[in-house]
Write an enzyme that holds these catalytic residues in place. Structure first.
Site, PDB file in Angstrom:
ATOM      1  N   GLN A  96      62.129 -24.161 -17.255  1.00 35.51           N
ATOM      2  CA  GLN A  96      62.354 -25.355 -18.065  1.00 35.51           C
ATOM      3  C   GLN A  96      62.515 -25.037 -19.540  1.00 35.51           C
ATOM      4  O   GLN A  96      62.206 -23.931 -19.995  1.00 35.51           O
ATOM      5  CB  GLN A  96      61.186 -26.319 -17.887  1.00 35.51           C
ATOM      6  N   HIS A  98      62.248 -27.405 -23.550  1.00 37.87           N
ATOM      7  CA  HIS A  98      61.863 -28.649 -24.206  1.00 37.87           C
ATOM      8  C   HIS A  98      62.785 -28.891 -25.400  1.00 37.87           C
ATOM      9  O   HIS A  98      63.200 -27.949 -26.072  1.00 37.87           O
ATOM     10  CB  HIS A  98      60.410 -28.580 -24.686  1.00 37.87           C
ATOM     11  N   GLU A 133      54.584 -25.822 -27.430  1.00 38.07           N
ATOM     12  CA  GLU A 133      53.332 -25.595 -26.714  1.00 38.07           C
ATOM     13  C   GLU A 133      52.863 -24.157 -26.889  1.00 38.07           C
ATOM     14  O   GLU A 133      53.632 -23.254 -27.233  1.00 38.07           O
ATOM     15  CB  GLU A 133      53.485 -25.944 -25.228  1.00 38.07           C
ATOM     16  N   HIS A 255      61.541 -21.057 -20.129  1.00 35.15           N
ATOM     17  CA  HIS A 255      60.289 -20.414 -19.739  1.00 35.15           C
ATOM     18  C   HIS A 255      59.806 -20.956 -18.409  1.00 35.15           C
ATOM     19  O   HIS A 255      60.232 -22.016 -17.949  1.00 35.15           O
ATOM     20  CB  HIS A 255      59.215 -20.633 -20.811  1.00 35.15           C
ATOM     21  N   ARG A 274      64.822 -29.240 -16.806  1.00 35.52           N
ATOM     22  CA  ARG A 274      64.593 -28.171 -15.836  1.00 35.52           C
ATOM     23  C   ARG A 274      65.867 -27.388 -15.541  1.00 35.52           C
ATOM     24  O   ARG A 274      66.954 -27.949 -15.464  1.00 35.52           O
ATOM     25  CB  ARG A 274      64.009 -28.759 -14.549  1.00 35.52           C
TER      26      ARG A 274
END
Length: 387
Positions: A96, A98, A133, A255, A274
């Site tokens: 995926q 972001h 993240e 990642h 995804r």
């Protein structure tokens, strides 16, 4: 401060044993993937201030300046800007990326304009926020992070000696970095399904036979037979974190987490695009718009030690700040008081934070400005913001 009751999400890729072992409870027999600690509306933590259980999100909504501190509320808005998790991967998560904040705002607005229900399986943007993240390993932790150099990816694929991979090898060797990575990922994700399934199956057999650097991809293929994400995964860097090491993942970096237990912190968002290794929706055009086609060093990091024993993980954003204390008896008691909101999580031993004694997997919410110190023998993670 408030002791938190947290939700465990039972996703299929979760470990059967890792979270129960951390919490000191018997396994349920079902996968337990993530324990969410925070105020995300999908599964907010709960607390009790003498009037029964209430969601942390409702507590923050009722008094943002009081709970978050005026500077944090002004800077990030009237919500807890981060979400803390304990993540337990028993099998690979989806491959995926972001979006950045501008992409998220535009994508969310467009799907709202088109009237796509927020819970629709084809929905890409659940909110208008970005989702950087950081994952910190509690056990040896395997993952994929960022593109390899195209020549390194070509060498890995060529080593399998699979005829149907040769066009990808040639593309990776023939074009500049960005074009090579874009063309190969696009070709993988748009290939004719039956032909791709056959290629992945042949690739998986070669990975099983050769082992060594191919073993992680053999493991992925066992969990996702025939999935084009198996080939996409081979374009990425394989990383094995040791306990205490961490990875920061910014916008557009592909990642996937493969196996292990870790503490994860992110901006308070649920936006995921995804690439594969999933039965869920894959929006190829939108994914290709968001991915950053550049080879990157995964940037495995260890925390930087401060004089009071705090070990801080470096990140380039303000929505979250993660650190840890490895506490020993009779040591100087660190003062953890902060002008912003905090979540304190014990992951080993037994630690007292303020007037709450925490065992592994237990956490407290500390409102902005509330004085708190910590002592004991164990590991305490400290999640907060920069204001």
């Amino acid at each position: 401060m408030d002791r938190l009751s947290n939700t465990i999400r039972p996703y299929a890729w979760g470990s059967l044993t890792a979270l129960p072992e951390l919490l000191g409870v018997e396994p349920s027999g079902e996968p337990q993937a993530e324990m969410w600690i925070g105020a995300h509306p999908g599964a907010p933590s709960h607390l009790d201030r003498g009037h029964g259980s209430v969601a942390l999100s409702a507590v923050v909504d009722a008094d943002p300046a009081g709970e978050l501190g005026a500077p944090a509320a002004e800077k990030f808005g009237p919500r807890l800007p981060f979400l803390l998790k304990v993540l337990a991967a028993g099998s690979p998560l989806s491959l995926q990326v972001h979006p950045d904040r501008a992409q998220a705002e535009a994508g969310f607005a467009e799907e709202e304009r088109r009237g796509v229900p927020i819970d629709a399986p084809e929905r890409n943007y659940k909110d208008a926020n970005h989702k950087p993240e950081l994952i910190c390993a509690l056990t040896p932790f395997d993952g994929l992070c960022g593109f390899r150099e195209p020549t390194a990816a070509a060498a890995l694929l060529a080593g399998l000696d699979v005829d149907s991979l040769k066009p990808y090898v040639d593309l990776l060797r023939a074009h500049p970095e960005e074009a090579a990575l874009r063309e190969v990922l696009t070709a993988i994700l748009t290939a004719e399904p039956r032909a791709m399934t056959a290629t992945v199956e042949e690739t998986a057999l070669a990975c099983e036979r050769l082992g060594g650097p191919y073993e992680p991809y053999a493991r992925v293929a066992r969990d996702y037979p025939g999935d084009p994400g198996v080939l996409a995964a081979m374009l990425l860097n394989f990383v094995r974190l040791q306990p205490g090491q961490a990875l920061y993942l910014g916008a557009g970096v592909p990642h996937a987490y493969l196996h292990g237990l870790g503490v994860e912190i992110m901006a308070n968002s649920d936006n995921v695009l995804r690439c594969g290794l999933t039965p869920k929706h894959v929006d190829v055009p939108e994914l290709l718009r968001v991915v950053r086609f550049a080879a990157t060093d995964p940037g495995v990091q260890r925390p930087e030690a401060a004089p009071d024993g705090e070990e801080v993980y470096a990140t380039p954003i303000d929505e979250f700040r993660l650190s840890r204390y490895v506490l020993v008896p009779d040591a100087t008691t660190p003062d953890l008081t902060s002008p912003g909101p905090q979540v304190l999580l014990c992951t080993a031993g037994r630690v007292t934070a303020g007037d709450e004694t925490l065992s592994p997997g237990e956490a407290v919410f500390v409102p902005a400005g509330e004085r708190v110190t910590a002592h004991g023998e164990g590991t305490l993670f400290r999640a907060g913001v920069r204001v």
